[in-house]
Motif scaffolding. Structure first.
Motif, PDB file in Angstrom:
ATOM      1  N   ARG A  52       0.828  -1.221   0.000  1.00 26.57           N
ATOM      2  CA  ARG A  52       0.000   0.000   0.000  1.00 26.57           C
ATOM      3  C   ARG A  52       0.854   1.259   0.000  1.00 26.57           C
ATOM      4  N   VAL A  53       1.855   1.264   0.864  1.00 26.09           N
ATOM      5  CA  VAL A  53       2.708   2.451   0.977  1.00 26.09           C
ATOM      6  C   VAL A  53       3.532   2.655  -0.295  1.00 26.09           C
ATOM      7  N   ALA A  54       3.893   1.553  -0.953  1.00 24.44           N
ATOM      8  CA  ALA A  54       4.684   1.661  -2.186  1.00 24.44           C
ATOM      9  C   ALA A  54       3.951   2.462  -3.252  1.00 24.44           C
ATOM     10  N   GLU A  55       2.619   2.451  -3.211  1.00 22.30           N
ATOM     11  CA  GLU A  55       1.826   3.141  -4.220  1.00 22.30           C
ATOM     12  C   GLU A  55       1.457   4.568  -3.823  1.00 22.30           C
ATOM     13  N   GLU A  56       1.799   4.966  -2.602  1.00 21.68           N
ATOM     14  CA  GLU A  56       1.427   6.319  -2.153  1.00 21.68           C
ATOM     15  C   GLU A  56       2.227   7.373  -2.916  1.00 21.68           C
ATOM     16  N   PRO A  57       1.561   8.455  -3.342  1.00 26.59           N
ATOM     17  CA  PRO A  57       2.291   9.560  -3.989  1.00 26.59           C
ATOM     18  C   PRO A  57       3.292  10.173  -3.014  1.00 26.59           C
ATOM     19  N   ILE A  58       4.397  10.645  -3.556  1.00 21.88           N
ATOM     20  CA  ILE A  58       5.443  11.246  -2.728  1.00 21.88           C
ATOM     21  C   ILE A  58       5.224  12.754  -2.634  1.00 21.88           C
ATOM     22  N   GLY A  59       5.444  13.289  -1.440  1.00 20.41           N
ATOM     23  CA  GLY A  59       5.453  14.743  -1.278  1.00 20.41           C
ATOM     24  C   GLY A  59       4.101  15.410  -1.349  1.00 20.41           C
ATOM     25  N   GLU A  60       3.025  14.705  -0.900  1.00 24.67           N
ATOM     26  CA  GLU A  60       1.702  15.302  -0.975  1.00 24.67           C
ATOM     27  C   GLU A  60       1.157  15.739   0.379  1.00 24.67           C
ATOM     28  N   GLY A  61       1.919  15.562   1.452  1.00 25.71           N
ATOM     29  CA  GLY A  61       1.472  16.036   2.760  1.00 25.71           C
ATOM     30  C   GLY A  61       1.512  17.548   2.828  1.00 25.71           C
ATOM     31  N   TRP A  62       0.789  18.124   3.791  1.00 27.31           N
ATOM     32  CA  TRP A  62       0.750  19.589   3.916  1.00 27.31           C
ATOM     33  C   TRP A  62       2.139  20.175   4.131  1.00 27.31           C
ATOM     34  N   TRP A  63       3.032  19.359   4.706  1.00 30.99           N
ATOM     35  CA  TRP A  63       4.392  19.824   5.000  1.00 30.99           C
ATOM     36  C   TRP A  63       5.255  19.990   3.753  1.00 30.99           C
ATOM     37  N   ALA A  64       4.815  19.444   2.619  1.00 35.18           N
ATOM     38  CA  ALA A  64       5.616  19.529   1.395  1.00 35.18           C
ATOM     39  C   ALA A  64       5.853  20.973   0.986  1.00 35.18           C
ATOM     40  N   TYR A  74      13.818  18.245  10.681  1.00 36.49           N
ATOM     41  CA  TYR A  74      12.497  18.687  11.135  1.00 36.49           C
ATOM     42  C   TYR A  74      11.422  18.207  10.176  1.00 36.49           C
ATOM     43  N   LEU A  75      11.699  18.289   8.893  1.00 36.00           N
ATOM     44  CA  LEU A  75      10.742  17.832   7.889  1.00 36.00           C
ATOM     45  C   LEU A  75      10.468  16.335   8.056  1.00 36.00           C
ATOM     46  N   ASP A  76      11.528  15.559   8.278  1.00 34.53           N
ATOM     47  CA  ASP A  76      11.365  14.119   8.497  1.00 34.53           C
ATOM     48  C   ASP A  76      10.502  13.855   9.728  1.00 34.53           C
ATOM     49  N   PHE A  77      10.763  14.628  10.794  1.00 36.51           N
ATOM     50  CA  PHE A  77      10.005  14.422  12.028  1.00 36.51           C
ATOM     51  C   PHE A  77       8.522  14.712  11.821  1.00 36.51           C
ATOM     52  N   ILE A  78       8.210  15.787  11.104  1.00 36.32           N
ATOM     53  CA  ILE A  78       6.812  16.140  10.861  1.00 36.32           C
ATOM     54  C   ILE A  78       6.092  15.002  10.145  1.00 36.32           C
ATOM     55  N   GLU A  79       6.752  14.411   9.151  1.00 37.42           N
ATOM     56  CA  GLU A  79       6.125  13.312   8.417  1.00 37.42           C
ATOM     57  C   GLU A  79       5.989  12.074   9.298  1.00 37.42           C
ATOM     58  N   LEU A  80       7.022  11.765  10.076  1.00 38.00           N
ATOM     59  CA  LEU A  80       6.944  10.641  11.003  1.00 38.00           C
ATOM     60  C   LEU A  80       5.794  10.833  11.999  1.00 38.00           C
ATOM     61  N   GLU A  81       5.662  12.035  12.505  1.00 37.88           N
ATOM     62  CA  GLU A  81       4.619  12.361  13.476  1.00 37.88           C
ATOM     63  C   GLU A  81       3.226  12.213  12.864  1.00 37.88           C
ATOM     64  N   ALA A  82       3.077  12.692  11.629  1.00 36.91           N
ATOM     65  CA  ALA A  82       1.775  12.665  10.960  1.00 36.91           C
ATOM     66  C   ALA A  82       1.311  11.246  10.655  1.00 36.91           C
ATOM     67  N   GLU A  83       2.254  10.311  10.492  1.00 33.24           N
ATOM     68  CA  GLU A  83       1.913   8.942  10.117  1.00 33.24           C
ATOM     69  C   GLU A  83       1.772   8.011  11.320  1.00 33.24           C
ATOM     70  N   ALA A  84       2.136   8.479  12.510  1.00 37.01           N
ATOM     71  CA  ALA A  84       2.165   7.607  13.684  1.00 37.01           C
ATOM     72  C   ALA A  84       0.761   7.235  14.154  1.00 37.01           C
ATOM     73  N   GLN A  85       0.646   6.049  14.718  1.00 42.89           N
ATOM     74  CA  GLN A  85      -0.592   5.634  15.371  1.00 42.89           C
ATOM     75  C   GLN A  85      -0.616   6.061  16.829  1.00 42.89           C
ATOM     76  N   THR A  86       0.565   6.033  17.454  1.00 46.28           N
ATOM     77  CA  THR A  86       0.682   6.410  18.859  1.00 46.28           C
ATOM     78  C   THR A  86       1.906   7.295  19.042  1.00 46.28           C
ATOM     79  N   LEU A  87       1.751   8.349  19.840  1.00 41.45           N
ATOM     80  CA  LEU A  87       2.848   9.257  20.161  1.00 41.45           C
ATOM     81  C   LEU A  87       3.014   9.297  21.671  1.00 41.45           C
TER      82      LEU A  87
END
Length: 259
Positions: A52-64, A74-87
């Protein structure tokens, strides 16, 4: 299996496989399924999630939109945070970013000792507030907030902290938020290693930990290191006030009963 043998299973050369594994080449969902089948992976749910993830478009999050204007860490962290189930978040000094009120965010960024232009500061304020949208999703947050942070004094006046405490109280009522205060009486060794965020994801993705610093933080996926930080977080949570007691203490601060 050696990389050359694995590549031959798919009719690839080792250079292509190496680039796929490093993430510099895309791979299709069908390739994921085929490759995992040839490797004998017995985990249908895990295979389908990777496909599923292999087919996801790249760079389409609001952070792009901020990709060229903030550091990669920081950019990596924002994406990691947005995709997490638990923080799981612990900060030894301040209210964690996901729980900061707009006024508190602006104070923390515009009055930081490192000089940034007003325009850049406003951008960072916008980013931090945008990150808070993750709490309106199914993401679960367990936050450890130092009681000492509630004693901060701001030149802009006491309204900043009143609004911040209201923000914490509102967050504590959310079904996906577990908020605990680390009391002033806690031994200073708890939280002394710095700010920690542990991010957990759906199967089969590994947990990630982030240790905050002035350059955007270090992100760790080594299982032993992540496990160490998870134990550190759990130890701090163990001595923090229970959720209900934390809410009572916040109410007391809001009413001005605690000095």
């Amino acid at each position: 299996m050696k990389s050359g043998d694995a590549a031959r299973l798919m009719g690839w050369d080792t250079t292509r496989l190496s680039r796929i594994l490093r993430g510099t080449y895309r791979v299709s969902a069908d390739d994921v399924r085929t490759f995992c089948g040839k490797l004998g992976v017995d985990d249908p749910a895990g295979v389908e999630e990777v496909a599923r993830v292999a087919e996801e478009p790249i760079g389409e999050g609001w952070w792009a939109a901020y990709a060229s204007r903030i550091g990669q860490n920081y950019l990596d962290f924002i994406e990691l945070e947005a995709e997490a189930q638990t923080l799981r978040i612990q900060h030894p000094v301040i209210v964690p970013g996901l729980l900061q009120s707009p006024g508190y965010v602006r104070e923390m960024i515009t009055r930081a000792p490192t000089a940034v232009s007003p325009a850049h500061a406003e951008m960072l304020v916008s980013i931090r507030l945008a990150r808070q949208a993750v709490l309106s999703t199914a993401t679960k947050l367990h936050a450890l907030v130092p009681e000492s942070a509630l004693h901060a004094k701001f030149e802009s006046g006491p309204a900043i902290m009143r609004d911040q405490i209201r923000k914490l109280l509102d967050a504590s009522q959310m079904t996906n938020v577990e908020l605990q205060l680390l009391p002033l009486t806690a031994h200073p060794t708890y939280g002394s290693i710095g700010a920690i965020t542990v991010l957990s994801y759906k199967h089969p993705w590994a947990n990630v930990a982030s240790v905050d610093n002035a350059l955007g933080g270090n992100h760790i996926d080594d299982p032993q290191q992540v496990s160490f930080l998870e134990k550190e977080f759990a130890a701090i949570a163990e001595i923090a006030l229970p959720v209900d007691k934390s809410r009572e203490v916040l109410d007391e601060y809001l009413e001005g009963l605690r000095k």
